[in-house]
Design a protein around this motif. Structure first.
Motif, mmCIF file in Angstrom:
data_model
loop_
_atom_site.group_PDB
_atom_site.id
_atom_site.type_symbol
_atom_site.label_atom_id
_atom_site.label_comp_id
_atom_site.label_asym_id
_atom_site.label_seq_id
_atom_site.Cartn_x
_atom_site.Cartn_y
_atom_site.Cartn_z
ATOM 1 N N GLY A 258 -27.921 30.091 15.161
ATOM 2 C CA GLY A 258 -29.042 30.951 15.528
ATOM 3 C C GLY A 258 -29.048 31.337 16.994
ATOM 4 N N CYS A 259 -27.992 31.005 17.750
ATOM 5 C CA CYS A 259 -27.926 31.398 19.160
ATOM 6 C C CYS A 259 -28.008 32.920 19.273
ATOM 7 N N GLU A 260 -28.889 33.403 20.150
ATOM 8 C CA GLU A 260 -29.107 34.846 20.256
ATOM 9 C C GLU A 260 -27.865 35.572 20.749
ATOM 10 N N PHE A 261 -26.950 34.865 21.356
ATOM 11 C CA PHE A 261 -25.719 35.487 21.841
ATOM 12 C C PHE A 261 -24.553 35.274 20.865
ATOM 13 N N CYS A 262 -24.279 34.030 20.520
ATOM 14 C CA CYS A 262 -23.117 33.726 19.670
ATOM 15 C C CYS A 262 -23.273 34.279 18.257
ATOM 16 N N ASP A 263 -24.520 34.392 17.796
ATOM 17 C CA ASP A 263 -24.739 34.912 16.449
ATOM 18 C C ASP A 263 -24.842 36.432 16.430
ATOM 19 N N ALA B 135 -20.239 26.076 22.931
ATOM 20 C CA ALA B 135 -21.563 26.524 23.369
ATOM 21 C C ALA B 135 -21.506 27.499 24.543
ATOM 22 N N CYS B 136 -22.412 28.471 24.528
ATOM 23 C CA CYS B 136 -22.630 29.365 25.673
ATOM 24 C C CYS B 136 -23.934 28.934 26.360
ATOM 25 N N LEU B 137 -24.325 29.657 27.395
ATOM 26 C CA LEU B 137 -25.578 29.330 28.093
ATOM 27 C C LEU B 137 -26.774 29.397 27.139
ATOM 28 N N SER B 138 -26.744 30.381 26.235
ATOM 29 C CA SER B 138 -27.876 30.546 25.313
ATOM 30 C C SER B 138 -27.935 29.415 24.295
ATOM 31 N N CYS B 139 -26.770 28.854 23.963
ATOM 32 C CA CYS B 139 -26.758 27.688 23.064
ATOM 33 C C CYS B 139 -27.350 26.475 23.788
ATOM 34 N N ILE B 140 -26.912 26.267 25.019
ATOM 35 C CA ILE B 140 -27.348 25.090 25.778
ATOM 36 C C ILE B 140 -28.836 25.192 26.104
#
Ligand SMILES: [Zn+2]
Length: 470
Positions: free
Chosen positions: A434-439, A297-302
């Protein structure tokens, strides 16, 4: 320390928090906080006296008065730390220290941690079942932190790092870290000024700091406690700094901003290593860490956008007479300020420009200008909760630095101020679909290559995770 050090706005922030927790009106909550406690510590026990001093600082930001030493008639609760006797007939809360040798002569940062939990226990003792947290005996056991005793004394070279946010958690972080030997350079990025409503939880700041830039004041006030860590104030948000680039510019970042959205925005800068702490009103503290390259997870996932955030933004927009889109821009623009001033009496448009929507909304809630409160997340937590978050953030640096095992297996830890910290609650949070960063593989691919060999804090073991783009 007594709340004479607090402004009326800061007292109202505390009242709004208690009102939300107890489900009562803000005025009644404000009155309920007007109680006094006395703190007595065994004078021959350095640990007990350190905890006592920290408790007085923390509770002094929350209730009417927390004094060290002799208790007068107005005192409703006597807090006894270490080997001291209770006054006959007075209610007391006893704090044992070092029953297993873990605390005796222990590092001051751990005394601060105990003080945070003990402050929560004090509130629980006063409000009892009205606070929804349970009241079993609270035992803080340091083996839950995974930090070897020698780590507390050892130098911690953080290199050139950034702190995003000089608010409550940023204050708490440096309040705790001053008991450790941090070295290197820390740029403190925050574009906000100290407001009178901040004093209930931003532990370094006093009335003298109101109206001055938070980054400047935090750096100036804390610098004397950090002989080998250079604090550099930056009066900008992290994402607005001029050194920002599309390449890997942010090697190591401490995240102490005040909203989920702000955390997602920061993730777009693709920081190499992230130490993050957040609070969920007074219920919980979250500690998150990741280091690129990571599959997790990144910050955007959390801190993904959730229904509560959506509802709250619409609620704020509706009350202030602006669009939800404007609320999402975080800061009040010139045209938005005019709309708000037209909607809400006694507000000057020019004074609103640049203020965070959350800040204004909290202020209006505290003043009772806005009657209903959508979601408790908007309410500012008590000082001991924010300082707990900052303390756990500092301890996470130590844990990662000295970690022999296990540190790489988890990236997320929830700790309740009202219950003992439990190491086994640490988990590894996966990427969020669907994470705006990881995806966003293009972004990861473009920005990510710089972190294929991430820098280490001196002494940190390598994480053997695979880099996954391309
Ligand atoms: Zn993500």
């Amino acid at each position: 320390m007594s709340t004479d050090t607090l402004t009326n706005e800061a007292k109202r922030e505390n009242a709004a928090m208690l009102a939300a927790a107890l489900g009562i009106g803000v005025e009644a909550a404000g009155e309920a906080l007007q109680f006094e406690v006395a703190i007595t510590a065994d004078p021959t026990d350095a640990t007990a006296t350190a905890i006592a001093a920290d408790m007085a600082s923390l509770l002094g930001r929350t209730i009417r008065s927390a004094t060290l030493g002799e208790a007068d008639e107005a005192v409703v609760l006597e807090i006894l730390i270490g080997d001291v006797g209770a006054k006959a007939g007075r209610r007391s809360l006893r704090i044992h220290v070092g029953s297993e040798g873990a605390v005796i002569g222990g590092p001051h940062v751990l005394c601060l941690l105990v003080a945070c939990h003990a402050a929560a226990a004090t509130m629980q003792a006063i409000f009892q079942d009205r606070l929804p947290f349970g009241s079993s005996p609270l035992r803080v056991s340091f083996d839950q932190f995974g930090i070897e005793p020698m780590e507390f004394e050892a130098p911690v070279d953080i290199g050139h790092a950034y702190l995003a946010g000089a608010g409550a958690i940023g204050n708490g972080f440096l309040w705790a870290a001053r008991h450790l030997d941090f070295r290197g350079t820390l740029d403190i990025a925050d574009d906000d000024d100290v407001s009178s409503g901040n004093l209930n939880r931003q532990i370094w700041f006093t009335k003298d700091d109101i109206g001055l830039p938070k980054a400047d004041r935090l750096a100036a006030l804390a610098q004397g406690s950090f002989p080998r860590l250079k604090l550099i104030p930056r009066r900008l948000r992290l994402q607005d700094l001029p050194e920002k680039s599309n390449g890997p510019w942010l090697e190591r970042l401490f995240v102490a901003v005040d909203s989920r959205r702000a955390r997602r925005i920061i993730q777009r800068e693709f920081p190499g290593e992230v130490f993050d702490a957040s609070t969920t009103d007074i219920r919980e503290v979250v500690i998150h860490h990741h280091k690129q390259p990571t599959l997790h997870a990144c910050l955007s996932c959390i801190y993904e956008a959730d229904q509560e955030e959506f509802t709250r933004e619409h609620h704020i927009a509706e009350h202030l007479g602006v669009s939800a889109e404007e609320v999402r821009s975080e800061r009040i623009s010139d045209p938005a300020a005019k709309k708000i001033a037209a909607r809400i009496p006694n507000l000057e448009a020019s004074a609103l420009v640049g203020i965070a929507y959350d800040t204004l909304f909290k202020q209006l809630c505290g003043e009772g200008t806005l009657q209903s409160l959508e979601g408790r997340r908007i309410v500012a937590p008590f000082a001991f909760v924010s300082v707990l978050a900052g303390t756990l953030l500092a301890l996470e640096v130590l844990r990662r630095r000295g970690a022999k095992r296990g540190a790489a297996d988890c990236n997320y830890w929830r700790v309740s101020p009202w219950h003992a910290p439990r190491g086994r609650r640490r988990v590894m949070r996966p990427r969020q679909p669907g994470c705006e960063f990881c995806d966003n593989p293009v972004k990861r691919c473009t920005l990510g290559r710089g972190w294929s060999e991430p820098p280490n804090i001196t002494g940190v073991v390598e994480e053997s995770l695979q880099f996954d783009f391309g």
